[in-house]
Design a protein around this motif. Structure first.
Motif, PDB file in Angstrom:
ATOM      1  N   ALA A   1      26.373  59.107  10.458  1.00 35.37           N
ATOM      2  CA  ALA A   1      27.754  59.394  10.081  1.00 35.37           C
ATOM      3  C   ALA A   1      27.947  58.902   8.654  1.00 35.37           C
ATOM      4  N   PRO A   2      28.903  59.456   7.925  1.00 37.33           N
ATOM      5  CA  PRO A   2      29.084  59.007   6.542  1.00 37.33           C
ATOM      6  C   PRO A   2      29.471  57.535   6.419  1.00 37.33           C
ATOM      7  N   VAL A   3      30.288  57.049   7.351  1.00 37.25           N
ATOM      8  CA  VAL A   3      30.916  55.735   7.179  1.00 37.25           C
ATOM      9  C   VAL A   3      30.781  54.911   8.454  1.00 37.25           C
ATOM     10  N   ALA A   4      30.575  53.620   8.293  1.00 39.00           N
ATOM     11  CA  ALA A   4      30.737  52.655   9.382  1.00 39.00           C
ATOM     12  C   ALA A   4      32.058  51.930   9.156  1.00 39.00           C
ATOM     13  N   VAL A   5      32.831  51.776  10.209  1.00 43.61           N
ATOM     14  CA  VAL A   5      34.079  51.011  10.142  1.00 43.61           C
ATOM     15  C   VAL A   5      33.874  49.728  10.930  1.00 43.61           C
ATOM     16  N   VAL A   6      34.020  48.586  10.246  1.00 44.71           N
ATOM     17  CA  VAL A   6      33.830  47.278  10.880  1.00 44.71           C
ATOM     18  C   VAL A   6      35.185  46.592  10.969  1.00 44.71           C
ATOM     19  N   PHE A   7      35.570  46.204  12.173  1.00 46.67           N
ATOM     20  CA  PHE A   7      36.877  45.589  12.416  1.00 46.67           C
ATOM     21  C   PHE A   7      36.784  44.072  12.287  1.00 46.67           C
ATOM     22  N   GLY A   8      37.802  43.467  11.715  1.00 41.18           N
ATOM     23  CA  GLY A   8      37.838  42.028  11.543  1.00 41.18           C
ATOM     24  C   GLY A   8      37.881  41.291  12.869  1.00 41.18           C
ATOM     25  N   ALA A   9      37.377  40.050  12.854  1.00 38.89           N
ATOM     26  CA  ALA A   9      37.365  39.237  14.092  1.00 38.89           C
ATOM     27  C   ALA A   9      37.514  37.759  13.779  1.00 38.89           C
ATOM     28  N   GLY A  10      38.266  37.441  12.734  1.00 37.12           N
ATOM     29  CA  GLY A  10      38.564  36.047  12.459  1.00 37.12           C
ATOM     30  C   GLY A  10      37.578  35.381  11.517  1.00 37.12           C
ATOM     31  N   LEU A  11      38.064  34.332  10.858  1.00 36.89           N
ATOM     32  CA  LEU A  11      37.262  33.531   9.937  1.00 36.89           C
ATOM     33  C   LEU A  11      37.240  32.085  10.409  1.00 36.89           C
ATOM     34  N   TYR A  12      36.182  31.387  10.007  1.00 36.84           N
ATOM     35  CA  TYR A  12      36.080  29.957  10.264  1.00 36.84           C
ATOM     36  C   TYR A  12      35.711  29.296   8.955  1.00 36.84           C
ATOM     37  N   GLN A  13      36.652  28.501   8.426  1.00 37.20           N
ATOM     38  CA  GLN A  13      36.478  27.856   7.125  1.00 37.20           C
ATOM     39  C   GLN A  13      36.127  28.883   6.039  1.00 37.20           C
ATOM     40  N   GLY A  14      36.811  30.004   6.093  1.00 33.44           N
ATOM     41  CA  GLY A  14      36.650  31.039   5.083  1.00 33.44           C
ATOM     42  C   GLY A  14      35.452  31.947   5.277  1.00 33.44           C
ATOM     43  N   LYS A  15      34.635  31.690   6.283  1.00 34.25           N
ATOM     44  CA  LYS A  15      33.439  32.493   6.555  1.00 34.25           C
ATOM     45  C   LYS A  15      33.654  33.299   7.834  1.00 34.25           C
ATOM     46  N   PRO A  16      32.893  34.381   8.009  1.00 31.73           N
ATOM     47  CA  PRO A  16      33.036  35.163   9.247  1.00 31.73           C
ATOM     48  C   PRO A  16      32.787  34.316  10.488  1.00 31.73           C
ATOM     49  N   SER A  17      33.636  34.482  11.484  1.00 35.18           N
ATOM     50  CA  SER A  17      33.409  33.836  12.770  1.00 35.18           C
ATOM     51  C   SER A  17      32.116  34.379  13.381  1.00 35.18           C
ATOM     52  N   PRO A  18      31.552  33.699  14.376  1.00 34.26           N
ATOM     53  CA  PRO A  18      30.327  34.218  14.989  1.00 34.26           C
ATOM     54  C   PRO A  18      30.457  35.651  15.480  1.00 34.26           C
ATOM     55  N   TYR A  19      31.586  35.991  16.097  1.00 35.75           N
ATOM     56  CA  TYR A  19      31.760  37.364  16.573  1.00 35.75           C
ATOM     57  C   TYR A  19      31.794  38.340  15.401  1.00 35.75           C
ATOM     58  N   LEU A  20      32.485  37.979  14.346  1.00 36.16           N
ATOM     59  CA  LEU A  20      32.543  38.856  13.184  1.00 36.16           C
ATOM     60  C   LEU A  20      31.175  38.971  12.524  1.00 36.16           C
ATOM     61  N   GLU A  21      30.440  37.886  12.451  1.00 35.52           N
ATOM     62  CA  GLU A  21      29.103  37.941  11.860  1.00 35.52           C
ATOM     63  C   GLU A  21      28.196  38.893  12.640  1.00 35.52           C
ATOM     64  N   HIS A  22      28.317  38.889  13.948  1.00 31.14           N
ATOM     65  CA  HIS A  22      27.494  39.787  14.757  1.00 31.14           C
ATOM     66  C   HIS A  22      27.843  41.247  14.471  1.00 31.14           C
ATOM     67  N   ARG A  23      29.111  41.523  14.252  1.00 33.58           N
ATOM     68  CA  ARG A  23      29.506  42.888  13.872  1.00 33.58           C
ATOM     69  C   ARG A  23      28.903  43.262  12.520  1.00 33.58           C
ATOM     70  N   LEU A  24      28.918  42.321  11.598  1.00 32.34           N
ATOM     71  CA  LEU A  24      28.393  42.594  10.259  1.00 32.34           C
ATOM     72  C   LEU A  24      26.882  42.782  10.277  1.00 32.34           C
ATOM     73  N   VAL A  25      26.191  42.037  11.121  1.00 31.57           N
ATOM     74  CA  VAL A  25      24.749  42.235  11.264  1.00 31.57           C
ATOM     75  C   VAL A  25      24.463  43.666  11.721  1.00 31.57           C
ATOM     76  N   ALA A  26      25.235  44.154  12.685  1.00 31.95           N
ATOM     77  CA  ALA A  26      25.060  45.529  13.159  1.00 31.95           C
ATOM     78  C   ALA A  26      25.329  46.533  12.040  1.00 31.95           C
ATOM     79  N   ALA A  27      26.351  46.268  11.212  1.00 36.09           N
ATOM     80  CA  ALA A  27      26.662  47.165  10.099  1.00 36.09           C
ATOM     81  C   ALA A  27      25.521  47.186   9.078  1.00 36.09           C
ATOM     82  N   VAL A  28      24.948  46.018   8.788  1.00 34.14           N
ATOM     83  CA  VAL A  28      23.801  45.961   7.869  1.00 34.14           C
ATOM     84  C   VAL A  28      22.643  46.783   8.437  1.00 34.14           C
ATOM     85  N   ASP A  29      22.397  46.651   9.728  1.00 34.94           N
ATOM     86  CA  ASP A  29      21.317  47.414  10.356  1.00 34.94           C
ATOM     87  C   ASP A  29      21.579  48.919  10.269  1.00 34.94           C
ATOM     88  N   LEU A  30      22.821  49.329  10.488  1.00 30.33           N
ATOM     89  CA  LEU A  30      23.153  50.746  10.365  1.00 30.33           C
ATOM     90  C   LEU A  30      22.860  51.257   8.960  1.00 30.33           C
TER      91      LEU A  30
END
Length: 230
Positions: free
Chosen positions: A56-85
């Motif tokens: 598909a042309p685009v991946a849409v990644v939804f936010g899932a909170g920050l911890y001390q300004g960094k992605p929360s574990p759940y958000l990081e897992h989403r971002l890992v999947a986006a990098v893989d895509l």
């Protein structure tokens, strides 16, 4: 005899009351679960993994909170999947959408930094700063950023609702459901989806404007144009 007749009448009235309470409870439970059933039916078989996702042309990644300004574990897992895509050539651009309701809190910026730090070119990541809930993210992706075909990335308990809402917003979608351990956070997220499904059904029916709409943005068309040059 009169006493027995009175007792029999009281029992019959009690049973009728119990039956009515049961019937009312059944109806209420059915109404409460109907939106969840709609979410699952709307998603159909279009939920899978990075490996099974179609291009598909685009991946849409939804936010899932920050911890001390960094992605929360759940958000990081989403971002890992986006990098893989992106690395596997499944998508050419990534739209990160989340909450930036306060100056000191920006999910899109944290997501952008993570993706670019892990190999996604800066000109392929576009930030939506007003994705305050799933409907806002979906309708803004379509109306503001011009996304009409996308792979959605979120946890497995949330991504079906995201898919149903993005379809309602006019985006042809496939969803990557990021798996998680079935811990207390996962359970809480799953329980939230019951209430979230009701809100989703109302949004899909009423199609309200997002909290912030604003003018069209050309970040996604530019990112795809850069991808086409290579």
């Amino acid at each position: 005899m009169r006493r027995r007749a009175g007792l029999l009448g009281a029992r019959l009235r009690q049973r009728r009351t119990q039956r009515r309470v049961f019937q009312v409870g059944t109806v209420l439970c059915s109404l409460a679960l109907a939106p969840s059933a709609w979410v699952w039916c709307a998603a159909g078989d279009r939920v899978g993994t990075v490996e099974s996702a179609p291009a598909a042309p685009v991946a849409v990644v939804f936010g899932a909170g920050l911890y001390q300004g960094k992605p929360s574990p759940y958000l990081e897992h989403r971002l890992v999947a986006a990098v893989d895509l992106y690395r596997e050539g499944k998508v050419q651009a990534i739209l990160v959408t989340g909450d930036n309701g306060r100056v000191e809190y920006s999910e899109p910026d944290a997501m952008y930094e993570y993706l670019t730090r892990n190999g996604v070119p800066e000109d392929r990541v576009v930030r939506d700063y007003a994705g305050f809930d799933t409907w806002d993210s979906c309708t803004r992706a379509r109306r503001i950023f011009g996304v009409d075909h996308a792979v959605l990335v979120s946890q497995d308990f949330h991504v079906r609702r995201a898919l149903a809402l993005c379809e309602a917003a006019g985006i042809r979608s496939y969803a990557v459901g990021v798996p998680e351990l079935h811990d207390a956070t996962w359970l809480y997220g799953g329980l939230r989806e019951v209430a979230g499904a009701g809100k989703a059904a109302a949004n899909a029916w009423l199609r309200p404007d997002p909290v912030f709409l604003g003018p069209r943005e050309d970040g996604i068309p530019k990112a795809l144009a850069e991808a086409a040059k290579q």
